[in-house]
Design a protein around this motif. Sequence first.
Motif, short mmCIF file in Angstrom:
data_model
loop_
_atom_site.label_atom_id
_atom_site.label_comp_id
_atom_site.label_asym_id
_atom_site.label_seq_id
_atom_site.Cartn_x
_atom_site.Cartn_y
_atom_site.Cartn_z
N GLY A 238 -0.60 3.14 -15.85
CA GLY A 238 -0.20 3.40 -14.48
C GLY A 238 -0.78 2.49 -13.43
N GLU A 239 -1.62 1.55 -13.83
CA GLU A 239 -2.22 0.65 -12.85
C GLU A 239 -2.16 -0.79 -13.35
OE1 GLU A 239 -5.69 1.67 -10.19
OE2 GLU A 239 -6.68 0.32 -11.61
N LEU A 240 -1.73 -1.67 -12.47
CA LEU A 240 -1.64 -3.09 -12.78
C LEU A 240 -2.73 -3.83 -12.03
CD1 LEU A 240 -0.09 -5.50 -14.04
CD2 LEU A 240 1.32 -5.52 -11.97
N ILE A 241 -3.53 -4.60 -12.76
CA ILE A 241 -4.59 -5.39 -12.16
C ILE A 241 -4.14 -6.84 -12.09
CG2 ILE A 241 -6.99 -6.14 -12.33
CD1 ILE A 241 -7.60 -3.61 -13.90
N VAL A 242 -4.12 -7.38 -10.88
CA VAL A 242 -3.71 -8.76 -10.67
C VAL A 242 -4.94 -9.56 -10.27
CG1 VAL A 242 -2.17 -10.31 -9.42
CG2 VAL A 242 -1.46 -7.95 -9.87
N SER A 243 -5.38 -10.42 -11.16
CA SER A 243 -6.56 -11.23 -10.90
C SER A 243 -6.16 -12.61 -10.42
CB SER A 243 -7.41 -11.37 -12.18
OG SER A 243 -7.87 -10.10 -12.61
N GLY A 244 -6.97 -13.16 -9.54
CA GLY A 244 -6.74 -14.51 -9.07
C GLY A 244 -7.65 -15.49 -9.78
N LEU A 245 -7.88 -16.63 -9.17
CA LEU A 245 -8.71 -17.67 -9.76
C LEU A 245 -10.16 -17.58 -9.31
CD1 LEU A 245 -6.24 -20.66 -9.31
CD2 LEU A 245 -6.51 -19.16 -11.30
N ASP A 246 -10.43 -16.74 -8.34
CA ASP A 246 -11.75 -16.70 -7.73
C ASP A 246 -12.34 -15.30 -7.79
OD1 ASP A 246 -11.74 -19.51 -6.77
OD2 ASP A 246 -10.06 -18.78 -5.58
N GLN A 247 -13.47 -15.15 -7.12
CA GLN A 247 -14.20 -13.89 -7.18
C GLN A 247 -13.54 -12.79 -6.38
OE1 GLN A 247 -18.26 -14.23 -5.92
NE2 GLN A 247 -18.75 -12.09 -6.30
N THR A 248 -12.90 -13.15 -5.27
CA THR A 248 -12.37 -12.13 -4.35
C THR A 248 -10.90 -12.36 -4.06
OG1 THR A 248 -14.53 -11.80 -3.31
CG2 THR A 248 -12.58 -11.12 -2.06
N GLN A 249 -10.10 -11.33 -4.26
CA GLN A 249 -8.68 -11.33 -3.90
C GLN A 249 -8.44 -10.27 -2.84
OE1 GLN A 249 -9.11 -13.92 -6.62
NE2 GLN A 249 -9.60 -11.86 -7.36
N GLY A 250 -7.57 -10.57 -1.87
CA GLY A 250 -7.34 -9.59 -0.82
C GLY A 250 -6.06 -9.84 -0.05
N ASP A 251 -5.81 -8.97 0.95
CA ASP A 251 -4.63 -9.02 1.82
C ASP A 251 -3.32 -9.13 1.03
OD1 ASP A 251 -6.25 -8.79 3.97
OD2 ASP A 251 -5.78 -10.72 4.87
N PRO A 252 -3.04 -8.19 0.13
CA PRO A 252 -1.79 -8.27 -0.65
C PRO A 252 -0.57 -8.01 0.21
CG PRO A 252 -2.86 -6.17 -1.02
CD PRO A 252 -3.81 -6.98 -0.18
N VAL A 253 0.54 -8.67 -0.12
CA VAL A 253 1.83 -8.43 0.51
C VAL A 253 2.87 -8.28 -0.59
CG1 VAL A 253 3.59 -9.30 2.07
CG2 VAL A 253 1.19 -9.78 2.54
N LEU A 254 3.62 -7.17 -0.55
CA LEU A 254 4.63 -6.88 -1.57
C LEU A 254 6.03 -7.18 -1.06
CD1 LEU A 254 3.56 -3.42 -3.08
CD2 LEU A 254 3.28 -5.69 -4.10
N ALA A 255 6.90 -7.61 -1.99
CA ALA A 255 8.33 -7.74 -1.72
C ALA A 255 9.07 -7.41 -3.00
CB ALA A 255 8.67 -9.15 -1.24
#
Length: 290
Positions: A238-255
């Motif tokens: 029920g949960e999807l984890i989206v990791s980036g290339l760095d330590q901190t990911q933020g300000d998501p925008v969905l479409a």
Amino acid sequence: GVTTVSQTTQAEFTPGLTNQTAVTNMSGGEVQLAVSSRAEWNKQSFGYIATGELGVDTDQGYGAYEPSVARDALNNTYVAYFRSGASYDVVVKKYSSLGILDTSFGSQGIARIDTHGIATIPQVPQLVADHTNGMYIVWIDGAAGDTHNKTIKAKRFTTDGIIDTSFGINGLVLIGIASVSEGQTRPFSAGVDVADNLYVAWSGNRGATGLDILMRKYTANGLLYDGASASPAFGTVGELIVSGLDQTQGDPVLALDGAGSLFVSFFSVGGSNQVLLKRFDSNGASVSSF
């Protein structure tokens, strides 16, 4: 022997004409004429005549912050904002296509959602229209938890401003814990697909260090697509984890598109420092061809 006609409101102008002349003021025998072009008439058809602008009454004496706007298929416009003052809550108002407040919406034109908010925590309400002319509202509850970690909540209300108690538990769904850290202006984002499923993405901690983008998907009744409450499972249980290339990911925008694809954009800082865009199918599987 002079006939005068006074036209001072938008309603007295005839739609469709390229130019119209109207008497706007008569004082001391002086007649002032105004010519309204098609473009000006279109501008004047919403809200105040002079500017085409609508002032949302946010209750004098209180602060109003973080507005959100959405429209339904009936051309109604909904405005939500965080109201800060003697109490803290989210206020929703509904306007017609002409910018007229719908006083039958909620209670005397206002739907209030208690967020248990505190002044130092952004509530950032977000409205998302479904395909039944209902409206989801997602926000951060500023009460429980520490300074930077707050619960994301969601409700659904009808076009009449009535909370849908069949959504979640007694009309409320607890989404997850968002990290409301300095520099993040958008701790979460929400979207709806063609089947009226609700998607929410936020910045939270699921790894050993740093922040990832977390996403969940809910039915129109507020059931989590975890493979048990609703199937098939979205992401992992029920949960999807989206990791980036760095330590901190933020300000998501969905479409979301009409074929069920989900797009999420977010910042990734701590090394490469960039904005990323990823694509997933309706079950949360990454689309590698993108």
